[in-house]
Design a protein around this motif. Structure first.
Motif, short mmCIF file in Angstrom:
data_model
loop_
_atom_site.label_atom_id
_atom_site.label_comp_id
_atom_site.label_asym_id
_atom_site.label_seq_id
_atom_site.Cartn_x
_atom_site.Cartn_y
_atom_site.Cartn_z
N THR A 191 23.99 20.64 -7.96
CA THR A 191 24.86 20.43 -6.80
C THR A 191 25.78 21.63 -6.62
N GLN A 192 26.41 22.04 -7.73
CA GLN A 192 27.33 23.18 -7.71
C GLN A 192 26.63 24.43 -7.17
N GLU A 193 25.42 24.68 -7.71
CA GLU A 193 24.65 25.85 -7.29
C GLU A 193 24.36 25.82 -5.80
N ILE A 194 23.85 24.66 -5.35
CA ILE A 194 23.43 24.55 -3.95
C ILE A 194 24.63 24.67 -3.02
N VAL A 195 25.71 23.96 -3.37
CA VAL A 195 26.89 23.94 -2.49
C VAL A 195 27.51 25.33 -2.41
N LYS A 196 27.61 26.01 -3.56
CA LYS A 196 28.20 27.35 -3.56
C LYS A 196 27.27 28.36 -2.92
N GLY A 197 25.97 28.28 -3.33
CA GLY A 197 24.99 29.25 -2.85
C GLY A 197 24.85 29.21 -1.34
N ARG A 198 24.91 28.01 -0.77
CA ARG A 198 24.67 27.91 0.68
C ARG A 198 25.97 27.68 1.45
N LYS A 199 27.11 27.76 0.72
CA LYS A 199 28.43 27.62 1.34
C LYS A 199 28.52 26.37 2.22
N LEU A 200 28.18 25.22 1.62
CA LEU A 200 28.17 23.98 2.38
C LEU A 200 29.53 23.30 2.33
N THR A 201 29.96 22.78 3.47
CA THR A 201 31.13 21.91 3.49
C THR A 201 30.71 20.58 2.89
N THR A 202 31.41 20.16 1.83
CA THR A 202 30.91 19.02 1.05
C THR A 202 32.00 18.01 0.72
N LEU A 203 31.64 16.74 0.80
CA LEU A 203 32.50 15.66 0.31
C LEU A 203 31.74 14.99 -0.83
N MET A 204 32.32 14.97 -2.03
CA MET A 204 31.63 14.36 -3.15
C MET A 204 32.49 13.26 -3.77
N ILE A 205 31.99 12.02 -3.70
CA ILE A 205 32.67 10.92 -4.35
C ILE A 205 32.27 10.90 -5.82
N THR A 206 33.24 10.69 -6.68
CA THR A 206 32.91 10.57 -8.10
C THR A 206 33.88 9.59 -8.76
N HIS A 207 33.42 8.98 -9.83
CA HIS A 207 34.30 8.11 -10.61
C HIS A 207 34.81 8.85 -11.84
N ASN A 208 34.27 10.05 -12.04
CA ASN A 208 34.60 10.80 -13.23
C ASN A 208 35.71 11.80 -12.93
N MET A 209 36.89 11.60 -13.53
CA MET A 209 38.04 12.44 -13.19
C MET A 209 37.82 13.89 -13.60
N LYS A 210 37.12 14.09 -14.72
CA LYS A 210 36.84 15.46 -15.13
C LYS A 210 36.01 16.18 -14.08
N HIS A 211 35.04 15.48 -13.55
CA HIS A 211 34.22 16.08 -12.50
C HIS A 211 35.07 16.35 -11.27
N ALA A 212 35.94 15.40 -10.96
CA ALA A 212 36.77 15.54 -9.77
C ALA A 212 37.65 16.78 -9.87
N ILE A 213 38.12 17.05 -11.08
CA ILE A 213 39.00 18.20 -11.30
C ILE A 213 38.18 19.48 -11.45
N GLY A 214 37.07 19.38 -12.16
CA GLY A 214 36.30 20.57 -12.50
C GLY A 214 35.48 21.14 -11.36
N PHE A 215 35.21 20.34 -10.36
CA PHE A 215 34.35 20.82 -9.28
C PHE A 215 35.14 20.92 -7.98
N GLY A 216 34.69 21.83 -7.13
CA GLY A 216 35.27 21.92 -5.79
C GLY A 216 36.60 22.63 -5.75
N ASN A 217 37.06 22.82 -4.52
CA ASN A 217 38.32 23.53 -4.32
C ASN A 217 39.42 22.61 -3.80
N ARG A 218 39.09 21.33 -3.70
CA ARG A 218 40.07 20.41 -3.13
C ARG A 218 39.78 19.01 -3.65
N LEU A 219 40.84 18.22 -3.85
CA LEU A 219 40.67 16.88 -4.40
C LEU A 219 41.43 15.86 -3.57
#
Lengths: 264, 295
Positions: A191-219
């Motif tokens: 997901t990280q590769e695809i989203v960054k590589g293709r510069k996609l505007t993305t909304l990702m729901i997660t239940h994992n707080m580490k993922h929520a913090i570790g990924f993306g530029n906004r929470l």
């Protein structure tokens, strides 16, 4: 770019089961924003995504995607602008169709379908190249039915299919929640590769707080249909799971004694 | 069973095979159990018979029948998709409405096709012996329709139909209006059923409002027998198996009706019982096979 203005949504309005699912949501995502969304069950995360995708219409408010006001557009019309990956790995692909047929279906997202061949010879090479990125060996199994693949393989394929046609916005609804930890990690990296590589505007729901913090530029943290927290840039970079939990419990008005258990 | 009876059964299997292709499309591919066919088969027969007796070319009458059946399917599918009526109920409603409509079309419960040109006369004029005309015509139509449906299911639209039956949520999120696809698919299915009915009427020399009773049962029986005997690994194979299943079904019935055990004989009225036993047999055979192998 995607913009929500004063979105309000009730379920079962006027009945005893009335649920105030989205309470005046205002949100603007810029081109290339990768936003992680967290919140407890019933906070309105999935409702928010469904509302953007057109699964139902909001009771009031407006939705803009790119240059379009899509508020009144049905789901299949919005599909030209939106790609989705669902929590259930079975929902993203067609089991009785082959891998190449599934990819061909996705490569026509938002376009008129006619009497041309469903899978064209010139597409096959491209599909094979795309599948190689997954490193799952699927490029040699174009004619296998997708029903034969594992949940993880199907979710990886769905991720790829979502981006065959570049969407204005990519919606990921807990798309790794139903996978085993190892596979989930792989799909998350993909997901990280695809989203960054293709510069996609993305909304990702997660239940994992580490993922929520570790990924993306906004929470975003949702609670009872409202945006409780909207952190970006430095604020998000410096965020810890502990901070997030503090916000979380403050919102819920309760303190759990065994935070440390949850953290592991 | 005499050769003559076998020939008749194969003929029947081929012409009803066109109907079975339609049933396969709704029942298996679109996951839309459609009972409209009990009405659209005689609808095709009535339209064709009335058109021919009014002096229309018998081949053109087939096109009219196809269009009529398509319209009937569209009604069922619109009731289901746009007005949220359960598919089974929607199709039953269209089916009973068609009973009255068919009588209206024929201005009576049946219409004879005596002394008029049918699609079979064109073939006998080419020198095909009359007793083989049915086989030739039905075989040609069955092969043509098979070719068409296999080609069509491979197109972009055909693939969208496949996906709509398989995973409607997914295909909507890929930009396909599933309502339109269901309407198109159920329409096409009933168009084929009506075509089958029109050919049957031209062959037996009459259209009758009651000729559609049990169509769906025969269709499902053929689909299931076809799948069990010939398999359904690919789309093309599944459709061919459906038509062959129809032939096997008609042969099995002809065999059963010709059966003599001492003083016991089946009556034509035992047909439904025979069909039920055939379908049950086809349904449990794969299961029994597995158990025997496991032993």
């Amino acid at each position: 770019m995607i913009k929500l203005e004063n979105i309000v949504k009730y379920f079962h309005k006027g009945s005893v089961n009335e649920v105030f699912a989205l309470n005046d949501i205002n949100l603007k995502l810029d081109e290339g924003d990768f936003v992680t969304v967290i919140g407890s069950n019933g906070a309105g995360k999935s409702t928010l995504l469904n509302c953007i995708a057109g699964g139902f219409f909001p009771d009031s408010g407006r939705i803009f995607i790119g240059a379009h006001d899509v508020t009144g557009w049905p789901e299949h019309q919005r599909a030209a602008l939106i790609a989705r990956v669902f929590q259930n790995p079975l929902l993203g692909t067609c089991p009785s169709a082959t891998i190449e047929q599934n990819m061909a279906l996705a490569s026509l997202r938002g376009q008129r379908r006619g009497l041309a061949r469903g899978v064209k010879a010139k597409d096959r090479e491209r599909f094979r190249e795309e599948l190689k990125q997954l490193g799952l060996g699927l490029e040699n199994r174009l004619l296998d039915k997708v029903g034969l693949l594992s949940g993880g393989q199907r979710q990886a394929l769905t991720m790829l299919m979502a981006t065959l046609v570049k969407p204005e916005v990519l919606l990921l609804d807990e798309h790794i929640a139903a996978l085993d930890p190892k596979t989930a990690g792989q799909i998350l990296n993909l997901t990280q590769e695809i989203v960054k590589g293709r510069k996609l505007t993305t909304l990702m729901i997660t239940h994992n707080m580490k993922h929520a913090i570790g990924f993306g530029n906004r929470l975003l943290m949702l609670h009872q249909g409202r945006v409780l927290l909207d952190l970006r840039g430095k604020e998000k970079e410096n965020l810890t799971v502990k901070d997030l939990l503090a916000h979380f419990y403050q919102a819920q008005g309760e303190e759990l004694a065994m935070d440390s258990l949850l953290l592991n | 069973m005499t050769l003559y009876a076998a020939l008749g059964a194969v003929e029947q299997g081929l012409v009803y095979g066109i109907m079975v292709i339609g049933v396969y499309l709704t029942f298996r591919i679109l996951d839309f159990p459609d009972l409209t066919v009990d009405g659209s088969l005689p609808l095709g027969a009535s339209i064709s018979a009335v058109a021919i007796t009014s002096g229309l070319n018998p081949y053109l009458s087939l096109l009219l029948a196809l269009a009529g059946g398509f319209a009937a399917g569209v009604v069922t599918a619109v009731l289901n998709t746009k007005f949220k009526i359960l598919h089974l109920l929607a199709s039953i409603l269209t089916m009973i409405a068609l009973y009255s409509i068919n009588i209206r079309i024929m201005a009576g419960p049946n219409i004879a096709l005596l002394g008029v040109d049918t699609v079979f006369d064109a073939v006998t004029r080419f020198g095909v012996p009359a007793q083989y005309a049915g086989l030739v015509v039905f075989g040609a139509f069955a092969v043509f329709v098979l070719g068409f449906i296999i080609w069509f299911m491979g197109t972009e639209i055909g693939q969208a139909i496949l996906a709509t039956g398989d995973n409607p949520q997914m295909i909507r999120s890929l930009g396909v209006n599933t309502h339109v696809v269901i309407i198109l698919g159920v329409g096409l299915s009933n168009g084929l059923v009506a075509l089958s009915g029109a050919l049957v009427a031209q062959n037996q020399g009459a259209a009758d409002v009651g000729m559609g009773i049990g169509t769906i049962v025969a269709g499902l029986a053929s689909v299931i027998i076809g799948e069990t005997v010939f398999g359904c690994q690919t789309m093309a194979r599944a459709f061919i198996a459906a038509v062959l299943g129809s032939v096997v079904y008609r042969l099995a019935i002809a065999l059963a009706l010709g059966l003599e055990l001492g003083h016991f004989r089946f009556n034509p009225s035992d047909l439904n019982l025979i069909t039920a036993i055939l379908v049950i047999g086809a349904l449990i055979t794969p299961n029994l096979k597995k158990r025997l192998i496991a032993r």
